[in-house]
Design a protein around this motif. Structure first.
Motif, PDB file in Angstrom:
ATOM      1  N   LEU A   1       0.749  -1.317  -0.090  1.00  0.00           N
ATOM      2  CA  LEU A   1       0.184   0.130   0.102  1.00  0.00           C
ATOM      3  C   LEU A   1       0.835   1.229   0.097  1.00  0.00           C
ATOM      4  O   LEU A   1       0.519   2.293   0.648  1.00  0.00           O
ATOM      5  N   ILE A   2       2.002   1.165  -0.576  1.00  0.00           N
ATOM      6  CA  ILE A   2       3.170   2.095  -0.563  1.00  0.00           C
ATOM      7  C   ILE A   2       2.768   3.545  -1.195  1.00  0.00           C
ATOM      8  O   ILE A   2       3.142   4.456  -1.064  1.00  0.00           O
ATOM      9  N   SER A   3       1.803   3.427  -2.376  1.00  0.00           N
ATOM     10  CA  SER A   3       1.438   4.466  -3.352  1.00  0.00           C
ATOM     11  C   SER A   3       0.322   5.439  -2.598  1.00  0.00           C
ATOM     12  O   SER A   3       0.017   6.370  -3.064  1.00  0.00           O
ATOM     13  N   MET A   4      -0.087   4.918  -1.514  1.00  0.00           N
ATOM     14  CA  MET A   4      -1.248   5.551  -0.757  1.00  0.00           C
ATOM     15  C   MET A   4      -0.792   7.025  -0.497  1.00  0.00           C
ATOM     16  O   MET A   4       0.246   7.170   0.299  1.00  0.00           O
ATOM     17  N   ARG A   5      -1.771   8.040  -0.609  1.00  0.00           N
ATOM     18  CA  ARG A   5      -1.181   9.411  -0.278  1.00  0.00           C
ATOM     19  C   ARG A   5      -1.103   9.439   1.478  1.00  0.00           C
ATOM     20  O   ARG A   5      -0.020  10.113   1.802  1.00  0.00           O
ATOM     21  N   LYS A   6      -2.001   8.813   2.054  1.00  0.00           N
ATOM     22  CA  LYS A   6      -1.771   8.794   3.548  1.00  0.00           C
ATOM     23  C   LYS A   6      -0.353   8.200   4.104  1.00  0.00           C
ATOM     24  O   LYS A   6       0.082   8.752   4.936  1.00  0.00           O
ATOM     25  N   ASN A   7       0.411   7.130   3.380  1.00  0.00           N
ATOM     26  CA  ASN A   7       1.709   6.894   3.642  1.00  0.00           C
ATOM     27  C   ASN A   7       2.806   7.677   3.355  1.00  0.00           C
ATOM     28  O   ASN A   7       4.032   7.443   3.559  1.00  0.00           O
ATOM     29  N   VAL A   8       2.845   8.635   2.337  1.00  0.00           N
ATOM     30  CA  VAL A   8       3.708   9.503   1.610  1.00  0.00           C
ATOM     31  C   VAL A   8       3.265  10.868   1.884  1.00  0.00           C
ATOM     32  O   VAL A   8       4.196  11.654   1.444  1.00  0.00           O
ATOM     33  N   GLU A   9       2.431  11.225   2.437  1.00  0.00           N
ATOM     34  CA  GLU A   9       2.207  12.660   2.886  1.00  0.00           C
ATOM     35  C   GLU A   9       3.170  13.493   3.389  1.00  0.00           C
ATOM     36  O   GLU A   9       3.613  12.993   4.516  1.00  0.00           O
ATOM     37  N   GLY A  10       3.743  14.647   2.825  1.00  0.00           N
ATOM     38  CA  GLY A  10       4.715  15.387   3.471  1.00  0.00           C
ATOM     39  C   GLY A  10       6.007  14.681   3.328  1.00  0.00           C
ATOM     40  O   GLY A  10       6.975  15.121   4.094  1.00  0.00           O
ATOM     41  N   ILE A  11       6.318  13.696   2.514  1.00  0.00           N
ATOM     42  CA  ILE A  11       7.656  12.875   2.434  1.00  0.00           C
ATOM     43  C   ILE A  11       8.192  13.420   1.055  1.00  0.00           C
ATOM     44  O   ILE A  11       7.444  13.183  -0.070  1.00  0.00           O
ATOM     45  N   LEU A  12       9.370  13.558   1.148  1.00  0.00           N
ATOM     46  CA  LEU A  12      10.133  13.780  -0.017  1.00  0.00           C
ATOM     47  C   LEU A  12      10.516  12.356  -0.451  1.00  0.00           C
ATOM     48  O   LEU A  12      11.355  11.750   0.046  1.00  0.00           O
ATOM     49  N   ILE A  13       9.956  11.923  -1.735  1.00  0.00           N
ATOM     50  CA  ILE A  13      10.538  10.641  -2.319  1.00  0.00           C
ATOM     51  C   ILE A  13      11.868  10.782  -2.987  1.00  0.00           C
ATOM     52  O   ILE A  13      11.970  11.659  -3.812  1.00  0.00           O
ATOM     53  N   PRO A  14      12.652  10.116  -2.468  1.00  0.00           N
ATOM     54  CA  PRO A  14      14.154  10.311  -3.081  1.00  0.00           C
ATOM     55  C   PRO A  14      14.300   9.841  -4.235  1.00  0.00           C
ATOM     56  O   PRO A  14      13.884   9.084  -4.943  1.00  0.00           O
ATOM     57  N   SER A  15      14.903  10.515  -5.250  1.00  0.00           N
ATOM     58  CA  SER A  15      15.387  10.293  -6.491  1.00  0.00           C
ATOM     59  C   SER A  15      16.216   9.239  -6.620  1.00  0.00           C
ATOM     60  O   SER A  15      16.455   8.652  -7.659  1.00  0.00           O
ATOM     61  N   GLU A  16      16.921   8.970  -5.559  1.00  0.00           N
ATOM     62  CA  GLU A  16      17.862   7.787  -5.770  1.00  0.00           C
ATOM     63  C   GLU A  16      17.084   6.594  -5.450  1.00  0.00           C
ATOM     64  O   GLU A  16      17.968   5.593  -5.160  1.00  0.00           O
ATOM     65  N   GLU A  17      15.758   6.486  -5.165  1.00  0.00           N
ATOM     66  CA  GLU A  17      15.197   5.271  -5.098  1.00  0.00           C
ATOM     67  C   GLU A  17      14.656   4.781  -6.265  1.00  0.00           C
ATOM     68  O   GLU A  17      14.165   5.552  -6.936  1.00  0.00           O
ATOM     69  N   GLU A  18      15.126   3.379  -6.653  1.00  0.00           N
ATOM     70  CA  GLU A  18      14.340   2.800  -7.809  1.00  0.00           C
ATOM     71  C   GLU A  18      13.199   1.991  -7.350  1.00  0.00           C
ATOM     72  O   GLU A  18      13.038   1.775  -6.193  1.00  0.00           O
ATOM     73  N   SER A  19      12.448   1.373  -8.226  1.00  0.00           N
ATOM     74  CA  SER A  19      11.332   0.634  -7.569  1.00  0.00           C
ATOM     75  C   SER A  19      10.987  -0.592  -8.649  1.00  0.00           C
ATOM     76  O   SER A  19      11.229  -0.379  -9.874  1.00  0.00           O
ATOM     77  N   ILE A  20      10.486  -1.861  -8.288  1.00  0.00           N
ATOM     78  CA  ILE A  20      10.014  -2.976  -9.080  1.00  0.00           C
ATOM     79  C   ILE A  20       9.014  -3.417  -8.302  1.00  0.00           C
ATOM     80  O   ILE A  20       8.773  -3.312  -7.122  1.00  0.00           O
ATOM     81  N   SER A  21       8.159  -3.929  -9.151  1.00  0.00           N
ATOM     82  CA  SER A  21       6.789  -4.253  -8.717  1.00  0.00           C
ATOM     83  C   SER A  21       7.001  -6.149  -8.719  1.00  0.00           C
ATOM     84  O   SER A  21       7.679  -6.708  -9.309  1.00  0.00           O
TER      85      SER A  21
END
Length: 452
Positions: free
Chosen positions: A125-145
């Motif tokens: 559920l990482i994409s939910m606004r509740k979990n990332v609100e106010g957080i700067l997602i680092p550009s140094e982060e890659e992601s895979i599904s």
């Protein structure tokens, strides 16, 4: 741990990144993210520190919060607390369930810049606004599904590596398997369709060969998902729950497009838009949207209001279909497996094909056109974009029709080819019969869906 294709992606990340990025493994609960992260750490690193943010004490959180500008102190705290010696470029930190402590995710920027260690994150559920609100997602982060096991991974888990290889070779050569291997592959495909690809369900089946026991595992997972909806759904929780519960009924229709009126007679698309995105972002469903003008770059022509909504795992869909009883017995599953109990197999087959395509990295699109003129009216189950040999390897739209029975017609596929001929590459028909090649149309057994 079962062999998973995600492991190869982790190996590529470590080699290509060389410490310059962290990697986030996203996926639904119980698909095996934490398991594969730890196994990767054990095999590929000299040491690792696993921090489960669901269990980590306040002192661990405070150390990260207070020592981000003093990383020597932070690493000393974590090394001693977890009893793990750290080695530069040979230690992996795993931030498990990182959405439960979003600051750790934002801290990745500074940790990666330090360069001493590698960082792997897992999140549900990482994409939910509740979990990332106010957080700067680092550009140094890659992601895979990461998705539930596809059919090939299921074969590996069953010890059928040679059969998996034979299927791949037959697909590449456009040659049917022998009758002996075809029957074996078909039987295992039907088992997979009922069990699904959730690792716990597969493990229980391999331990017990009891579909009833497998069903209990799947019911536990579905309860967990319903709890997640209540906990994280926010103001959309009620709408999300309604949509999720309506999926089997919607897929049982001849035309499988999701009709909001079945959920709420007064429903409007814009009111339910966020609920659909919530389910999609959480990986609980696989949305398939209508591409109104089938060209390479299908997303440019998608019509979000016209969609099909598949379950992320077909085994869970089967359990939902039988959800009107407290317990589904092994005998009932066996009756379905051997065709002794009448079920709407079409919806299961289409769902499991959608599951294979998503695991293979495809976004899901279909084509639907309504017209008063029969010659213009058509619906194609899936559209893939693949290289086409007859066009010098350039990308072309490849229509896919899914058939659950041996007797069928290809009227819509024929119309689609006639209308969009210059844009079309290979055409595929997935059916419960052996492979057959006919010019630029390839008839594939359903168990080869993961090869596309």
């Amino acid at each position: 741990m079962y062999r998973r294709k995600t492991y190869d992606a982790l190996l590529r990340w470590r080699k290509e990144s060389n410490g310059r990025t962290a990697l986030m493994i996203e996926g639904a609960r119980r698909v095996g993210k934490s398991t594969i992260a730890e196994e990767f750490a054990k095999r590929e690193y000299r040491s690792y520190v696993l921090i489960d943010w669901q269990k980590a004490p306040t002192a661990v959180r405070d150390s990260l919060l207070n020592n981000l500008d003093d990383l020597d102190s932070l690493f000393m705290d974590l090394s001693v607390y977890y009893g793990v010696r750290l080695y530069e470029r040979e230690t992996l930190f795993i931030f498990d369930e990182v959405q439960l402590f979003p600051f750790a995710r934002s801290a990745v920027k500074h940790l990666v810049a330090d360069g001493r260690y590698d960082y792997l994150e897992t999140g549900s559920l990482i994409s939910m606004r509740k979990n990332v609100e106010g957080i700067l997602i680092p550009s140094e982060e890659e992601s895979i599904s990461m998705f539930p096991m596809d059919f090939e991974e299921f074969l590996w888990a069953c010890g059928e590596d040679l059969l998996a290889e034979a299927i791949r070779e037959a697909f590449a050569a456009k040659k049917a398997l022998s009758p002996l291997l075809d029957r074996k592959a078909e039987r295992l495909w039907r088992e997979y369709m009922l069990i699904g690809g959730m690792p716990q369900a597969v493990e229980r089946y391999l331990e017990t060969s009891d579909m009833g026991m497998v069903d209990r595992v799947k019911r536990q997972i579905l309860r967990l998902y319903m709890q997640d909806i209540e906990k994280y759904g926010g103001g959309d929780a009620d709408r999300v729950r309604r949509i999720f519960g309506e999926i089997p009924g919607q897929l049982s229709k001849h035309e499988k497009k999701f009709t909001l009126a079945a959920v709420d007679s007064d429903a409007r698309s814009r009111d339910y838009r966020d609920a659909f995105f919530w389910l999609d972002d959480s990986y609980l469903v696989n949305r398939c949207v209508n591409a109104t003008d089938p060209r390479v770059g299908l997303s440019l022509y998608q019509e979000d209001s016209s969609m099909k909504c598949y379950m992320g795992d077909t085994g869970l869909l089967v359990t939902m279909v039988f959800g009107d009883r407290d317990y589904t017995s092994n005998e009932l599953y066996r009756d379905v497996l051997f065709g002794k109990l009448e079920t709407n197999e079409g919806m299961l087959v289409e769902n499991v094909v959608a599951q294979q395509f998503r695991a293979a990295g495809h976004r899901l699109f279909f084509y639907s056109r309504y017209s008063r003129q029969a010659s213009e009216r058509m619906e194609v189950d899936f559209l893939l974009v693949k290289q086409y040999g007859n066009a010098a390897g350039r990308m072309r739209v490849c229509p896919v029709e899914v058939k659950s029975t041996k007797r069928y017609s290809t009227v819509s596929l024929d119309k689609f080819k006639a209308k969009f001929d210059s844009r079309i590459g290979m055409q595929y028909v997935l059916h419960p019969k052996p492979l057959k090649a006919d010019g630029d149309r390839l008839y594939l057994p359903l168990y080869m869906a993961h090869c596309l």
